[in-house]
Design a protein around this motif. Structure first.
Motif, PDB file in Angstrom:
ATOM      1  N   UNK A 180      32.971 126.208  39.533  1.00  0.00           N
ATOM      2  CA  UNK A 180      33.052 127.057  40.717  1.00  0.00           C
ATOM      3  C   UNK A 180      32.949 126.220  41.988  1.00  0.00           C
ATOM      4  N   UNK A 181      33.341 126.814  43.104  1.00  0.00           N
ATOM      5  CA  UNK A 181      33.449 126.071  44.366  1.00  0.00           C
ATOM      6  C   UNK A 181      32.111 125.513  44.828  1.00  0.00           C
ATOM      7  N   UNK A 182      31.027 126.285  44.683  1.00  0.00           N
ATOM      8  CA  UNK A 182      29.722 125.814  45.126  1.00  0.00           C
ATOM      9  C   UNK A 182      29.300 124.579  44.351  1.00  0.00           C
ATOM     10  N   UNK A 183      29.420 124.644  43.048  1.00  0.00           N
ATOM     11  CA  UNK A 183      29.050 123.499  42.207  1.00  0.00           C
ATOM     12  C   UNK A 183      29.884 122.268  42.564  1.00  0.00           C
ATOM     13  N   UNK A 184      31.193 122.442  42.656  1.00  0.00           N
ATOM     14  CA  UNK A 184      32.070 121.301  42.928  1.00  0.00           C
ATOM     15  C   UNK A 184      31.814 120.707  44.307  1.00  0.00           C
ATOM     16  N   UNK A 185      31.506 121.553  45.283  1.00  0.00           N
ATOM     17  CA  UNK A 185      31.238 121.064  46.631  1.00  0.00           C
ATOM     18  C   UNK A 185      29.970 120.222  46.664  1.00  0.00           C
ATOM     19  N   UNK A 186      28.893 120.728  46.050  1.00  0.00           N
ATOM     20  CA  UNK A 186      27.640 119.987  46.062  1.00  0.00           C
ATOM     21  C   UNK A 186      27.770 118.708  45.245  1.00  0.00           C
ATOM     22  N   UNK A 187      28.472 118.781  44.138  1.00  0.00           N
ATOM     23  CA  UNK A 187      28.668 117.583  43.318  1.00  0.00           C
ATOM     24  C   UNK A 187      29.378 116.486  44.116  1.00  0.00           C
ATOM     25  N   UNK A 188      30.388 116.872  44.878  1.00  0.00           N
ATOM     26  CA  UNK A 188      31.105 115.896  45.700  1.00  0.00           C
ATOM     27  C   UNK A 188      30.185 115.294  46.760  1.00  0.00           C
ATOM     28  N   UNK A 189      29.340 116.116  47.351  1.00  0.00           N
ATOM     29  CA  UNK A 189      28.414 115.629  48.369  1.00  0.00           C
ATOM     30  C   UNK A 189      27.373 114.681  47.768  1.00  0.00           C
ATOM     31  N   UNK A 190      27.010 114.891  46.518  1.00  0.00           N
ATOM     32  CA  UNK A 190      26.054 114.009  45.861  1.00  0.00           C
ATOM     33  C   UNK A 190      26.616 112.609  45.654  1.00  0.00           C
ATOM     34  N   UNK A 191      27.928 112.501  45.528  1.00  0.00           N
ATOM     35  CA  UNK A 191      28.554 111.180  45.418  1.00  0.00           C
ATOM     36  C   UNK A 191      28.383 110.405  46.724  1.00  0.00           C
ATOM     37  N   UNK A 192      28.392 111.105  47.839  1.00  0.00           N
ATOM     38  CA  UNK A 192      28.246 110.498  49.169  1.00  0.00           C
ATOM     39  C   UNK A 192      26.795 110.162  49.481  1.00  0.00           C
ATOM     40  N   UNK A 193      25.877 110.937  48.922  1.00  0.00           N
ATOM     41  CA  UNK A 193      24.473 110.847  49.325  1.00  0.00           C
ATOM     42  C   UNK A 193      23.742 109.694  48.640  1.00  0.00           C
ATOM     43  N   UNK A 194      22.886 109.028  49.426  1.00  0.00           N
ATOM     44  CA  UNK A 194      21.974 108.009  48.889  1.00  0.00           C
ATOM     45  C   UNK A 194      20.598 108.592  48.605  1.00  0.00           C
ATOM     46  N   UNK A 195      20.316 109.760  49.163  1.00  0.00           N
ATOM     47  CA  UNK A 195      19.047 110.439  48.954  1.00  0.00           C
ATOM     48  C   UNK A 195      19.255 111.936  49.004  1.00  0.00           C
ATOM     49  N   UNK A 196      18.267 112.689  48.499  1.00  0.00           N
ATOM     50  CA  UNK A 196      18.408 114.141  48.377  1.00  0.00           C
ATOM     51  C   UNK A 196      17.109 114.827  48.775  1.00  0.00           C
ATOM     52  N   UNK A 197      17.228 115.883  49.584  1.00  0.00           N
ATOM     53  CA  UNK A 197      16.112 116.767  49.889  1.00  0.00           C
ATOM     54  C   UNK A 197      16.546 118.182  49.535  1.00  0.00           C
ATOM     55  N   UNK A 198      15.736 118.874  48.750  1.00  0.00           N
ATOM     56  CA  UNK A 198      16.044 120.243  48.346  1.00  0.00           C
ATOM     57  C   UNK A 198      14.998 121.169  48.939  1.00  0.00           C
TER      58      UNK A 198
END
Length: 204
Positions: free
Chosen positions: A63-81
């Protein structure tokens, strides 16, 4: 250096956003690029344990939400939830998304510094904070510290900004994440060696 901040609240500009924005401002002030991404209000598909992602590397729902966040995780060096607290736990829609992401995209997350942020009216923050941190600790992600547990209090719109200690905790978190990211980048915080994984079963 880039950090993705996921807003797990259905209110894209509410108190959870205010807490994440405080973290983001501290990161930006220390030379780290940020993006705050809101998961929105649409229904989120949960994991059905089909294990199809083990073969494809992606959740089969796609789905679009999953694919969008997954793509952003490739760009990210760190994550805050970040999440509001519902019955002493994070938003269910957020957990449904994280279950699928961490199962299917763990390779994009491993060894990246991470932190959880929770916002509540009064109680339940520690339990929700613990629930989110479990995603990080099962995936070999360094958990970024702050001066207190990463919780902010507020119920009505705008109240979170009046929690002086909570907002200071957010700023400390942002500065600590920037420090950790810089240390990993320049080698002053070298990653330890990693053993091959071992999986055992309790069923005989």
């Amino acid at each position: 250096m880039n950090v993705l901040l996921i807003n797990g609240s259905p209110h894209c500009n509410g108190n959870t956003y205010a807490a994440l924005a405080e973290v983001a401002a501290a990161l930006e002030a220390n030379g780290v690029k940020t993006e705050i991404f809101s998961i929105g209000t649409a229904a989120v598909q949960g994991c059905i344990a089909c294990n199809g992602c083990a073969e494809t590397g992606e959740c089969l729902f796609g789905d679009a939400l999953y694919l969008t966040v997954r793509e952003k995780l490739e760009w990210a060096d760190g994550l805050v939830v970040g999440s509001p607290v519902y019955y002493a736990g994070p938003n269910g829609s957020l957990c449904a998304l994280l279950d699928r992401l961490f199962h299917s995209a763990s390779a994009l997350l491993r060894r990246k510094p991470a932190a959880a942020v929770v916002v509540c009216r009064r109680g339940g923050a520690s339990a929700a904070f613990d629930r989110l941190n479990k995603y990080f600790t099962i995936n070999n992600m360094p958990v970024v510290p702050s001066q207190y547990w990463n919780s902010v209090h507020g119920c009505l719109p705008g109240e979170a900004a009046r929690d002086a200690e909570g907002m200071q905790t957010m700023r400390t978190l942002g500065r600590n994440m920037a420090w950790m990211l810089k240390g990993l980048r320049d080698g002053s915080l070298p990653l330890p060696d990693e053993e091959p994984g071992v999986t055992t079963s309790f069923i005989r």
